[in-house]
Design a protein around this motif. Structure first.
Motif, short mmCIF file in Angstrom:
data_model
loop_
_atom_site.label_atom_id
_atom_site.label_comp_id
_atom_site.label_asym_id
_atom_site.label_seq_id
_atom_site.Cartn_x
_atom_site.Cartn_y
_atom_site.Cartn_z
N ALA A 247 72.31 46.04 38.09
CA ALA A 247 72.05 45.51 36.75
C ALA A 247 72.91 44.26 36.51
O ALA A 247 72.46 43.25 35.96
CB ALA A 247 72.36 46.56 35.70
N ARG A 248 74.13 44.35 36.96
CA ARG A 248 75.05 43.24 36.79
C ARG A 248 74.59 42.04 37.61
O ARG A 248 74.68 40.88 37.18
CB ARG A 248 76.45 43.67 37.23
N ASP B 233 71.46 41.37 38.42
CA ASP B 233 70.30 40.80 37.73
C ASP B 233 70.76 39.85 36.63
O ASP B 233 70.20 38.77 36.43
CB ASP B 233 69.44 41.91 37.11
N TRP B 234 71.76 40.28 35.92
CA TRP B 234 72.31 39.46 34.84
C TRP B 234 72.85 38.15 35.40
O TRP B 234 72.60 37.06 34.86
CB TRP B 234 73.40 40.26 34.12
N ALA C 207 70.07 35.88 36.36
CA ALA C 207 69.44 35.29 35.18
C ALA C 207 70.29 34.13 34.66
O ALA C 207 69.78 33.10 34.22
CB ALA C 207 69.25 36.35 34.09
N PHE D 90 76.08 49.48 30.89
CA PHE D 90 75.96 48.04 30.97
C PHE D 90 74.61 47.58 30.45
O PHE D 90 73.57 48.01 30.92
CB PHE D 90 76.14 47.59 32.42
N ARG E 132 71.94 44.55 29.81
CA ARG E 132 71.66 43.20 30.25
C ARG E 132 71.43 42.31 29.05
O ARG E 132 70.47 42.50 28.30
CB ARG E 132 70.43 43.22 31.15
N MET F 71 69.54 35.83 27.91
CA MET F 71 70.19 34.72 28.59
C MET F 71 69.18 33.61 28.84
O MET F 71 68.07 33.87 29.25
CB MET F 71 70.69 35.26 29.93
#
Lengths: 240, 351
Positions: A113-114, A116-117, A120, B4, B6, B9
């Motif tokens: 998930a991190r 993916d962030w 992005a 977490f 997301r 962004m």
């Protein structure tokens, strides 16, 4: 203030025969972006390097999350949850982007998930995932350097001039990513020469001159007081 | 990190790399070092003109190269990772050879039997003994001799050179001053004939061992996290530490592994020469340094290619013009450094 994630008390650091830090006092509150400002050569980078342990304070005390880290070895400080983005970015040019990131995730596999962030925020990192980091452009290297710090949740991020030498479009990418980090409630100590970025991101500000802290207060206050800026840093908003 | 979220962004401008036409010259440039090996082999073939002699010399050159590589690989990593110049590296070669050969002598019943399995088993035991001993010795050497002189090249050269002399003298104390002549295990004596060329069996073993060591090192360096740390540490040790890795421990590990490999190289080299002396490591150091320098300090691949080039060239030249053999390696080094002053595959940036 008891809720400081990082606290420097009267820190003196010498590099060879030069006294660079001459009694730095600094408090970095938890869950906010703290700016470290000042002209070139006043000791901002040295302050960050002293916190991570690349330089050693020969006097004074550094508390990180309540623990005295003044004499702790660098790897132990980092493992306590400190993400460091050095001024020179510290990219491993012979390793791929992926390998750089795998190394940065010191406590285990990368959280997807991190990741993916991060993709992005910094799409080029996905594009060049398998390329040698040495082949990236300056802006992409800076993205990688910040992404390495962001790949794991850290208690504190030390970021040294993330917009140095970058084109305006890339600067706004950086600023957005850092804003994102801030919105997550991360604690950040940020050295930044670009006053517009500093103004947009900073909660509080600390201004250094000649190895000492000469002013601490709210970023808002500094941003709106051109005379104060002029006096502290020899600049005014008009000059920017 | 289950909580977490997301965040939203906005993306940076998309980067779509466009591929340009690359000239042939540009395309092969990164592969030039490895291409030099077949190029030298072809040049040797043209110069020698006799296929069977050429094949014999090529195998012999590859065997020699592999053994130099095994001895040199640890040194290049130690330099690359911690900027330590270890002139005492040859001590591990000598000690490895003496321990290994002593073990082989104890295992006379295994080496004299005409069974390849038993012979290789004996060599394996000798190698394990030698590597354990030199690994331990490397650990002590690092602690006592190298650690106090971090960051001081001149002191490193002096003190490691001193360490080498002490170890050489200790070997003389323990094993006596005479050189020891040895016989290879029964099944590895003599040669096999292939396409009209006589190829010593032992050289094939040396080539095999060298390849295995190289592939294993490459695998560790490319596919494991320890390998990543080592490669990153060669480039920027400070940053590796800032990511939370105790580089000092990794370095001690690399030093021990490098010493153990030098010990392995010592056993192989001793069996190849069929004689061992306390000074053999010191003599091998000349070739080892040449290989490490032309390969590019800190580069295992460069060291491997450099070792093969040195081995092949020395064998070809010794056949064509024996008098020139001595200077051939120096000439090779000069030529390569004129072409790439930091070595073929530079890893450590100029400091």
């Amino acid at each position: 203030m008891s809720d400081a994630i990082l606290k420097l008390e009267g820190v003196y650091t010498n590099i060879a025969q030069y006294h660079i830090l001459q009694g730095v006092d600094l408090e970095v509150p938890r869950g906010a972006v703290t700016m470290l400002l000042g002209r070139n050569g006043v000791g901002k980078t040295t302050t960050l390097r002293t916190v991570i342990g690349h330089w050693r304070a020969h006097q004074g005390k550094i508390l990180f999350d309540g623990e005295d880290i003044t004499k702790m070895p660098t790897p132990a400080i980092a493992r306590m949850g400190l993400g460091f983005v050095p001024e020179d970015m510290g990219i491993f040019a012979d390793l791929t982007v992926e390998e750089n990131m795998v190394l940065a995730a010191a406590s285990g596999p990368i959280n997807s998930a991190r990741l993916d962030w991060i993709f992005a925020a910094f799409p080029p990192l996905k594009t060049f995932w398998k390329s040698d980091a040495g082949t990236l452009s300056g802006g992409q290297k800076q993205m990688l350097s910040i992404a390495r710090a962001m790949v794991e949740e850290r208690k504190l991020y030390l970021i040294d001039e993330p917009t140095k030498g970058l084109a305006p479009a890339i600067i706004s990418t950086m600023a957005r990513a850092l804003k994102d980090l801030k919105d997550q409630g991360a604690s950040v100590l940020l050295v930044e020469q670009n006053f517009a970025v500093a103004k947009a991101l900073g909660d509080s500000a600390n201004v250094m001159d000649d190895g000492r802290m000469i002013w601490s207060g709210q970023m808002q206050e500094l941003a709106t007081d051109a005379a104060l800026q002029e006096r502290l840093m020899g600049l005014s908003l008009e000059a920017h | 990190m289950t909580d977490f979220v997301r965040p939203k962004m906005t993306a940076a401008p998309e980067h779509a790399p466009k591929m340009a036409e690359v000239t042939f010259r540009d395309r092969i440039a990164p592969h030039m070092p490895i291409l030099l090996v077949p190029l030298i082999a072809i040049a040797g073939f043209i110069a020698i003109q006799n296929p069977s002699s050429w094949l014999t010399l090529t195998v012999s050159g590859l065997a020699m190269g592999m053994m130099i590589f095994i001895m040199a690989s640890g040194l290049t990593l130690v330099f690359g990772l911690m900027d330590v110049i270890n002139f005492g590296h040859g001590a591990f070669v000598s000690v490895g050879a003496f321990i290994g050969i002593s073990v082989l002598m104890l295992l006379g019943h295994m080496t004299e039997a005409p069974s390849l399995m038993l012979n290789l088993g004996a060599i394996l035991l000798a190698v394990i003994g030698a590597m354990l001993a030199t690994g331990l010795m490397g650990w002590a050497f690092e602690k006592v001799i190298v650690e106090p002189v971090y960051g001081h090249h001149l002191k490193q050269i002096l003190v490691t050179m001193g360490g080498l002399i002490v170890v050489e003298q200790l070997i003389i104390v323990l094993w006596g001053p005479e050189e020891i002549y040895i016989l290879r295990p029964e099944a590895l004596k003599g040669a096999i004939t292939f396409a009209g060329a006589a190829i010593e069996k032992y050289r094939l073993v040396a080539v095999g061992v060298g390849l295995v060591v190289f592939l294993a090192m490459r695998w560790v360096l490319r596919r494991t996290k320890i390998g990543l740390i080592v490669r990153a540490g060669v480039e920027n040790g400070e940053m590796v530490q800032a990511l939370g890795y105790r580089l000092r421990l990794v370095f001690v590990g690399v030093f021990i592994a490098g010493s153990a490999l030098a010990g392995l190289g010592g056993v192989m080299w001793g069996l190849y020469q069929e004689v061992i002396t306390a000074h053999m490591g010191n003599h091998a150091m000349i070739l080892i340094f040449i290989v490490v320098i032309i390969g590019g300090l800190g580069s295992v691949e460069g060291c491997f290619i450099g070792a093969l080039l040195v081995g092949l060239l020395q064998n070809y030249i010794a056949f064509i013009e024996p008098k020139a053999a001595l200077i051939s390696n120096i000439a090779l080094m000069v030529t390569i450094l004129m072409w790439r002053p930091m070595g073929m595959i530079p890893v450590v940036k100029a400091k």
